[in-house]
Design an enzyme around this catalytic site. Structure first.
Site: not given
Lengths: 295, 295, 295, 295
Positions: A65-66, A96, A171, A246
């Site tokens: 998902l975003p 992420t 990450k 982001k």
């Protein structure tokens, strides 16, 4: 082979679900976008009317998902999936998001005896399509081992970074490093060219010297130096500036929460943000070169 | 085999001259330090009372000096070597200095029909001793080709970066990149560790992902992660912080002269300078990690 | 009133010489630009065929030149002014150049028994025209006291910063600070506006709080907030981005020479350089706001 | 005179409540710290067993709490104050927190017909004690006008920055600017001193030139230059590094949420964080000078 439910069929999730199908898993998909669902159904996936319905009978649920708020909305609360899934279900979130959000979901999952790991990916749309993603997992080793066979249908390198949230942390660190590599490589090449050097020659020298790095070696930002990379097709496709900012935003928030100093990463974030602010958010992130070398 | 005169027998020049001897060249050395000269003489080198005397009969002159002012003093002016050398002599300056200084020496050499190249090195004392240095050359191709066989006695990779001064420019760009890699890697690892990650695990993940770079892969700054690197021996030996700040000073001056923007390199320079100012100038440059992780 | 020779009649030097005339001094001018000379002659100045000829009979020589190389060319060498001037002449250099160059000229002047000070200015074309410049002087106190009456015809604040070169150093420090103020103010205002605040209201609040500073209080970079400043006339006129980057280049070189850390100043320099590289070099330096707020 | 309840009697809240008493208001206080409550009771305040009990009969409630989570805990939820207060009560939160949190409280307050404003302060413990704080308010003008008379008992400048949250935004912008001013001033002074200048002389010159700013003019970071400031008492007291990094953390989070570029503010934040990480969190924030000038 397992019964897998895949939720979130965007640029990344779509090809990931497709690779699960190709590997022989029984896949049920869900997304708010009808066309995205239909594309996967055409490849053999089942679907359902809601995320909850799609998870019925699933041995494994994967979400892509975003942002954190979507992950919270899908999993938490009275209507969330965690409340509905039977104990023992394997739950993998590949979004992420902030480590704190992953940890909150992990705690809620543990309370329901669900086996949760955070497993954000690196490798982009190319890696998602080719099934060569890198998965960076956080959670218990037993859960990680249970998840590996499923993840191997979609990726090549499957790492265990540590406890819940550690996948997100690794990450964040990696992508902050990547932003530094790309901005630094662009800057070093632009400095050389300002001095009259050939960017291809300088790239070759640095590659074989102590300046070598992933951005320089595999994703050269100077147009024409390397074939097949976004720099050689006007920075179309690839990993968008907006996605890099982001991820760097997650690094900012994380540094604040942990009272960490990240001067290099912060500068990189601000350079990418300046670049996005000048209308380049939809270009590949190697277009940061243009900040140094206006055409 | 050639008659080579080697001037400047410091930490780098000493082992370089030694490797020339081992390769069978007839080597005459000169340095203001008596012990440095005697060490080479003990290995079979000749010497003389002055730099000029040492170059008599030389087919090739190599200099390895600390800074531009020393290079100017040795080569230029009425008493300089260029005025004394016979036409056709091959002249190689391996000092790391400003490109403008290299170009000034090159011009003066051309006026005397001498074959000059700038050939700064990368690889440190380890590379100098092992004979595995990288030489980054600036000058005419013919001169570069003439110099290669001599340089191969001391190094492994011999690059031609472009015209006179280009060797210096490429060295400056590469070392600026290296400073960015080391500061960035230290920062990314420190951020991960602040979040509870194991630095070795995070290093391994980033190495195999898009965060991979020379500093992380071959020169890990976190104590104990990698054997045989300065970080695992209290940052003793290696490439000193003071030498890195010197090279970054050349990048600063070059960026000013060329009106180039180097935000990432400038920040790295200032971080290394802050670190040096706190008394760490004589440590290996990977000790920049301590700025992020005070013990 | 004194016999003064003024060399260098650019945007700054022209009005400065004009103010000397208005104050009643006997002024001889020289510049390579004919129109610049003629404008001053029309106001009552004398001129001559060369810089040297123009200084004949002068009690005081003032230079206002673009860069260090021009200052060296005018003063030093066998043909330089210092070789020609009679002992005791007061020599004032108001150019903004590296402190080392000022010190070199000061030494050469001392060898000829000339009374030299470096006296760079702040206040821009507006201050030069209004006769309200700030002079920041380096040199012996006696020379400074001798120079004051002449400088007072052109400026309002006349500071003694220290020995030779100190005027340049203080100018460099001040202008680096100014660059930081302008970039910081632009950034803070842009952040507020991104949050929906009115830039005029936010400016007023910060002005009266601990964010107050010269750039915010007297030279607001946001168009329309303050009347009569470059921001309210499309950043025309004022202190050009290209001049700010020149001064920040002096700060870079100085920090390298003195092994000083200047992270904030370096970042400001690179932001102004990025801005210049995007074609804004001829705008007023408060246009750095546009980096944060693309139209 | 009003019936005011004051919650949060820390370093700031204590003297603020005290000034309300001095101004003749009828004050009820609450804090989890007994001694803090007793000190105010000794000055004439009432108290109660809980925050809720303390607000009974209050015309105005003021909170001064460490962070957003405390503000949420006090006001929101079923047990929060907003649920208990009668419609029309004036509610003022002077905590420095994220604008989003202020807006969330404002919305919840509006749903109960309460008149809420965010009113963070600037001026530190000194200003709180002297009753000269600056209040930066966000909310409706009518509420702001209602709050002014109460705030005037504690402060001198009372600004209206805009709608709900705008007080927080302006505070964030101002304090980011302040961090830039202090880091920049320290850096400029350190550069001058490295060049041999006297910090007091350089301070005076910049103060009267375009480098003038709040930190330089009123809070000089160089020990001995200015009397009565923290720099002249070993950086004891004043505005702690840890509080500055907290405020800069709010700026980071805000920049991420608004996709704003804040390169100068980010660098300042990281420098202060490095400084805190080296054990200086409890010193006044002007001690950032020590990063540039190790003793």
């Amino acid at each position: 082979m397992a019964k897998v439910t895949f939720i979130g069929l965007g640029n990344m999730g779509g090809p990931m679900a497709s690779n699960l199908l190709k590997a022989g898993h029984e896949v049920t998909v869900f997304d708010l976008s009808k066309p995205a669902v239909e594309a996967l159904v055409a490849e053999g996936a089942s679907t359902a009317d809601s995320a909850k319905a799609a998870t019925q009978g699933a041995e494994c649920v994967i979400t892509m998902l975003p942002a954190g708020k979507h992950v919270e909305a899908v999993y938490l609360g009275e209507d969330g999936l965690l409340a509905a899934l039977p104990a023992g279900t394997l739950v993998i979130d590949s979004s992420t998001i902030a480590p704190e959000t992953s940890r909150a979901v992990a705690e809620a999952a543990a309370a329901k005896d669900l086996a949760f790991i955070d497993a954000p990916v690196s490798g982009g749309v190319g890696g998602a399509t080719a099934g060569t993603l890198t998965f960076i997992c956080g959670g218990e080793v037993a859960t990680y081992n249970k998840a590996r066979p499923v993840l191997e249908a979609m990726g090549k390198n499957i790492f265990h970074a540590g406890p819940h949230g550690a996948g997100q942390v690794a990450k964040i660190c990696n992508n902050m490093m990547l932003a530094i590599l790309m901005a630094g490589t662009s800057e070093a090449l632009a400095l050389g060219v300002k001095n009259g050097l050939d960017p291809a020659v300088l790239s070759e020298i640095m590659k074989q010297s102590s300046g070598g790095n992933w951005a320089l070696n595999l994703y050269n930002p100077w147009p024409g130096v390397m074939e097949g990379v976004p720099a050689s097709r006007d920075y179309q496709g690839g990993f968008l500036v907006n996605l890099m900012t982001k991820d760097l935003g997650l690094a900012f928030d994380n540094a604040v929460a942990n009272q960490a100093s990240i001067p290099m990463g912060s500068l990189a974030r601000n350079l990418f943000q300046l670049h996005a602010g000048q209308g380049n958010g939809q270009l590949d992130f190697s277009s940061i070169l243009r900040l140094y070398k206006p055409d």
